[in-house]
Design an enzyme around this catalytic site. Sequence first.
Site, PDB file in Angstrom:
ATOM      1  N   GLU A   1      26.410  45.476  52.120  1.00  0.00           N
ATOM      2  CA  GLU A   1      26.666  45.666  50.684  1.00  0.00           C
ATOM      3  C   GLU A   1      25.353  45.896  49.943  1.00  0.00           C
ATOM      4  OE1 GLU A   1      29.673  43.119  48.899  1.00  0.00           O
ATOM      5  OE2 GLU A   1      28.306  42.760  47.236  1.00  0.00           O
TER       6      GLU A   1
ATOM      7  N   GLY B   1      36.939  41.245  38.666  1.00  0.00           N
ATOM      8  CA  GLY B   1      35.684  41.201  37.926  1.00  0.00           C
ATOM      9  C   GLY B   1      35.595  39.926  37.094  1.00  0.00           C
ATOM     10  N   ASP B   2      34.430  39.750  36.489  1.00  0.00           N
ATOM     11  CA  ASP B   2      34.175  38.547  35.682  1.00  0.00           C
ATOM     12  C   ASP B   2      34.164  38.915  34.206  1.00  0.00           C
ATOM     13  OD1 ASP B   2      33.878  36.491  37.607  1.00  0.00           O
ATOM     14  OD2 ASP B   2      32.022  37.471  38.260  1.00  0.00           O
TER      15      ASP B   2
ATOM     16  N   LYS C   1      47.459  39.941  46.955  1.00  0.00           N
ATOM     17  CA  LYS C   1      46.611  41.138  47.078  1.00  0.00           C
ATOM     18  C   LYS C   1      46.923  41.875  48.381  1.00  0.00           C
ATOM     19  CE  LYS C   1      42.586  38.822  45.900  1.00  0.00           C
ATOM     20  NZ  LYS C   1      41.193  38.673  45.407  1.00  0.00           N
TER      21      LYS C   1
HETATM   22  C1  LIG Z   1      33.176  40.559  48.491  1.00  0.00           C
HETATM   23  C2  LIG Z   1      33.040  40.444  46.982  1.00  0.00           C
HETATM   24  C3  LIG Z   1      32.559  41.537  46.268  1.00  0.00           C
HETATM   25  C4  LIG Z   1      32.437  41.471  44.860  1.00  0.00           C
HETATM   26  N1  LIG Z   1      31.953  42.574  44.194  1.00  0.00           N
HETATM   27  C5  LIG Z   1      31.879  42.542  42.837  1.00  0.00           C
HETATM   28  C6  LIG Z   1      31.431  43.694  42.092  1.00  0.00           C
HETATM   29  O1  LIG Z   1      31.080  44.739  42.662  1.00  0.00           O
HETATM   30  N2  LIG Z   1      31.400  43.613  40.733  1.00  0.00           N
HETATM   31  C7  LIG Z   1      31.796  42.476  40.062  1.00  0.00           C
HETATM   32  O2  LIG Z   1      31.756  42.482  38.817  1.00  0.00           O
HETATM   33  N3  LIG Z   1      32.214  41.369  40.732  1.00  0.00           N
HETATM   34  C8  LIG Z   1      32.263  41.377  42.099  1.00  0.00           C
HETATM   35  N4  LIG Z   1      32.709  40.253  42.780  1.00  0.00           N
HETATM   36  C9  LIG Z   1      33.033  39.033  42.018  1.00  0.00           C
HETATM   37  C10 LIG Z   1      34.479  39.035  41.470  1.00  0.00           C
HETATM   38  O3  LIG Z   1      34.674  40.092  40.565  1.00  0.00           O
HETATM   39  C11 LIG Z   1      34.730  37.679  40.781  1.00  0.00           C
HETATM   40  O4  LIG Z   1      34.713  36.649  41.716  1.00  0.00           O
HETATM   41  C12 LIG Z   1      35.952  37.613  39.883  1.00  0.00           C
HETATM   42  O5  LIG Z   1      35.876  36.413  39.100  1.00  0.00           O
HETATM   43  C13 LIG Z   1      37.286  37.552  40.618  1.00  0.00           C
HETATM   44  O6  LIG Z   1      37.602  38.759  41.157  1.00  0.00           O
HETATM   45  P1  LIG Z   1      38.840  38.864  42.208  1.00  0.00           P
HETATM   46  O7  LIG Z   1      38.965  40.287  42.566  1.00  0.00           O
HETATM   47  O8  LIG Z   1      38.671  37.883  43.289  1.00  0.00           O
HETATM   48  O9  LIG Z   1      40.034  38.430  41.245  1.00  0.00           O
HETATM   49  P2  LIG Z   1      41.564  38.060  41.489  1.00  0.00           P
HETATM   50  O10 LIG Z   1      41.872  37.990  42.925  1.00  0.00           O
HETATM   51  O11 LIG Z   1      42.410  38.909  40.620  1.00  0.00           O
HETATM   52  O12 LIG Z   1      41.644  36.623  40.852  1.00  0.00           O
HETATM   53  C14 LIG Z   1      40.651  35.655  40.866  1.00  0.00           C
HETATM   54  C15 LIG Z   1      41.265  34.319  40.460  1.00  0.00           C
HETATM   55  O13 LIG Z   1      41.911  34.469  39.200  1.00  0.00           O
HETATM   56  C16 LIG Z   1      43.139  33.789  39.212  1.00  0.00           C
HETATM   57  N5  LIG Z   1      44.287  34.675  38.986  1.00  0.00           N
HETATM   58  C17 LIG Z   1      44.353  36.020  39.175  1.00  0.00           C
HETATM   59  N6  LIG Z   1      45.567  36.461  38.840  1.00  0.00           N
HETATM   60  C18 LIG Z   1      46.280  35.395  38.425  1.00  0.00           C
HETATM   61  C19 LIG Z   1      47.593  35.219  37.940  1.00  0.00           C
HETATM   62  N7  LIG Z   1      48.455  36.240  37.802  1.00  0.00           N
HETATM   63  N8  LIG Z   1      47.990  33.970  37.604  1.00  0.00           N
HETATM   64  C20 LIG Z   1      47.166  32.928  37.737  1.00  0.00           C
HETATM   65  N9  LIG Z   1      45.901  33.032  38.173  1.00  0.00           N
HETATM   66  C21 LIG Z   1      45.468  34.244  38.516  1.00  0.00           C
HETATM   67  C22 LIG Z   1      43.271  33.140  40.534  1.00  0.00           C
HETATM   68  O14 LIG Z   1      42.851  31.825  40.393  1.00  0.00           O
HETATM   69  C23 LIG Z   1      42.348  33.862  41.415  1.00  0.00           C
HETATM   70  O15 LIG Z   1      41.821  33.060  42.410  1.00  0.00           O
HETATM   71  C24 LIG Z   1      32.814  40.271  44.182  1.00  0.00           C
HETATM   72  C25 LIG Z   1      33.265  39.167  44.919  1.00  0.00           C
HETATM   73  C26 LIG Z   1      33.365  39.240  46.304  1.00  0.00           C
HETATM   74  C27 LIG Z   1      33.842  38.038  47.073  1.00  0.00           C
END
Ligand SMILES: Cc1cc2nc3c(=O)[nH]c(=O)nc-3n(C[C@H](O)[C@H](O)[C@H](O)COP(=O)(O)OP(=O)(O)OC[C@H]3O[C@@H](n4cnc5c(N)ncnc54)[C@H](O)[C@@H]3O)c2cc1C
Length: 305
Positions: free
Chosen positions: A24, A115-116, A174
């Site tokens: 990455e 995303g965050d 997912k």
């Molecule tokens: C391998 C990897 C690569 C990454 N790359 C990037 C990047 O390029 N750019 C960036 O900005 N960030 C990146 N991140 C960080 C990521 O965007 C954050 O951790 C973000 O907070 C969560 O994204 P997610 O896709 O896991 O979210 P999701 O899987 O959608 O959700 C995260 C959490 O939100 C809660 N949630 C989601 N949907 C619901 C629902 N319907 N009801 C209740 N709770 C819910 C759950 O608790 C879930 O665990 C990366 C993380 C990893 C592990």
Amino acid sequence: MTILDPLAAPLFADVAGDIDVSFEFFPPKTEKMEETLWESIETLSPLGPRFVSVTYGAGGSTRERTHNTVARIARETGIPAAAHLTCVEATKEEIDQVAQEYWEAGVRHIVALRGDPPRAGEKYSTHPGGYENAADLVAGLRKLHPFEISVAAYPECHPDSPNPSADIENLKRKMDAGATRAITQFFFEPETFFRFRDDAAKAGIDAEIVPGIMPVMNFASVQRMSAMCGTDVPAWMGRLFEGLDAHPAARQLVAATLAAELSRKLYAGGVRQFHFYTLNRAELSYAICHLLGVRPKVGAEVVAA
Ligand SMILES: Cc1cc2nc3c(=O)[nH]c(=O)nc-3n(C[C@H](O)[C@H](O)[C@H](O)COP(=O)(O)OP(=O)(O)OC[C@H]3O[C@@H](n4cnc5c(N)ncnc54)[C@H](O)[C@@H]3O)c2cc1C
């Protein structure tokens, strides 16, 4: 077992190298950083990664740079390139447009993320007209094109999740929406991964879960990142990096040893796919792969001059 047994098994001797690796990177901000990134890709590409991925900055702030980097990898190297994409501050149409541009640039793999929040410390809220979360984004991408889709997984539970089983259910959603594999947040103890893998299997997740390996380049910044994402930093790691701030070469050796040892234990537990957070530097990831028996592949594509 006698106390001498560990001495009878030389660490890393004859490790088979029968693993798949991916790397990455983040999109470079300056010309100098761009140079470093391409040098790193050039160094790592002979190892024959199964893909390399490029992150997407908060709120789409790196949209252009991510696109340019991924498109250049797709154009100039033979390595499959994956683009990270988040739901932050964008409508579904805008995100679909970005994905469409990737498809047109020959990119077939998206790392789909929620995303965050754009401002640290705020609660995440869905953009009006946007994808609600990563599962929703996966479903949207599936409708667009037959992308390969990776998603994020959290062995130590995502901070927004009420509990670990809700987090696993979220991962299952997912996968059910059409993701190909999960890549984990970084962690430092092999048991953390094994426990998570078992829990995911119990929840019916049978897709690949690839551990994300973070070589520690700077201990203070790893501590900061870990605090934000809920990753436990064992006290013994703090002790190992103590006193090394002014010794970058020694620190690198310690970092490579730690990450390779974590990877070796994961390998012993059956893991055959590894994703490395390179932070755009090749040497640590190269050394770790080497210790795991990965060697340059004859005929592996190298970056075009
Ligand atoms: C391998 C990897 C690569 C990454 N790359 C990037 C990047 O390029 N750019 C960036 O900005 N960030 C990146 N991140 C960080 C990521 O965007 C954050 O951790 C973000 O907070 C969560 O994204 P997610 O896709 O896991 O979210 P999701 O899987 O959608 O959700 C995260 C959490 O939100 C809660 N949630 C989601 N949907 C619901 C629902 N319907 N009801 C209740 N709770 C819910 C759950 O608790 C879930 O665990 C990366 C993380 C990893 C592990």
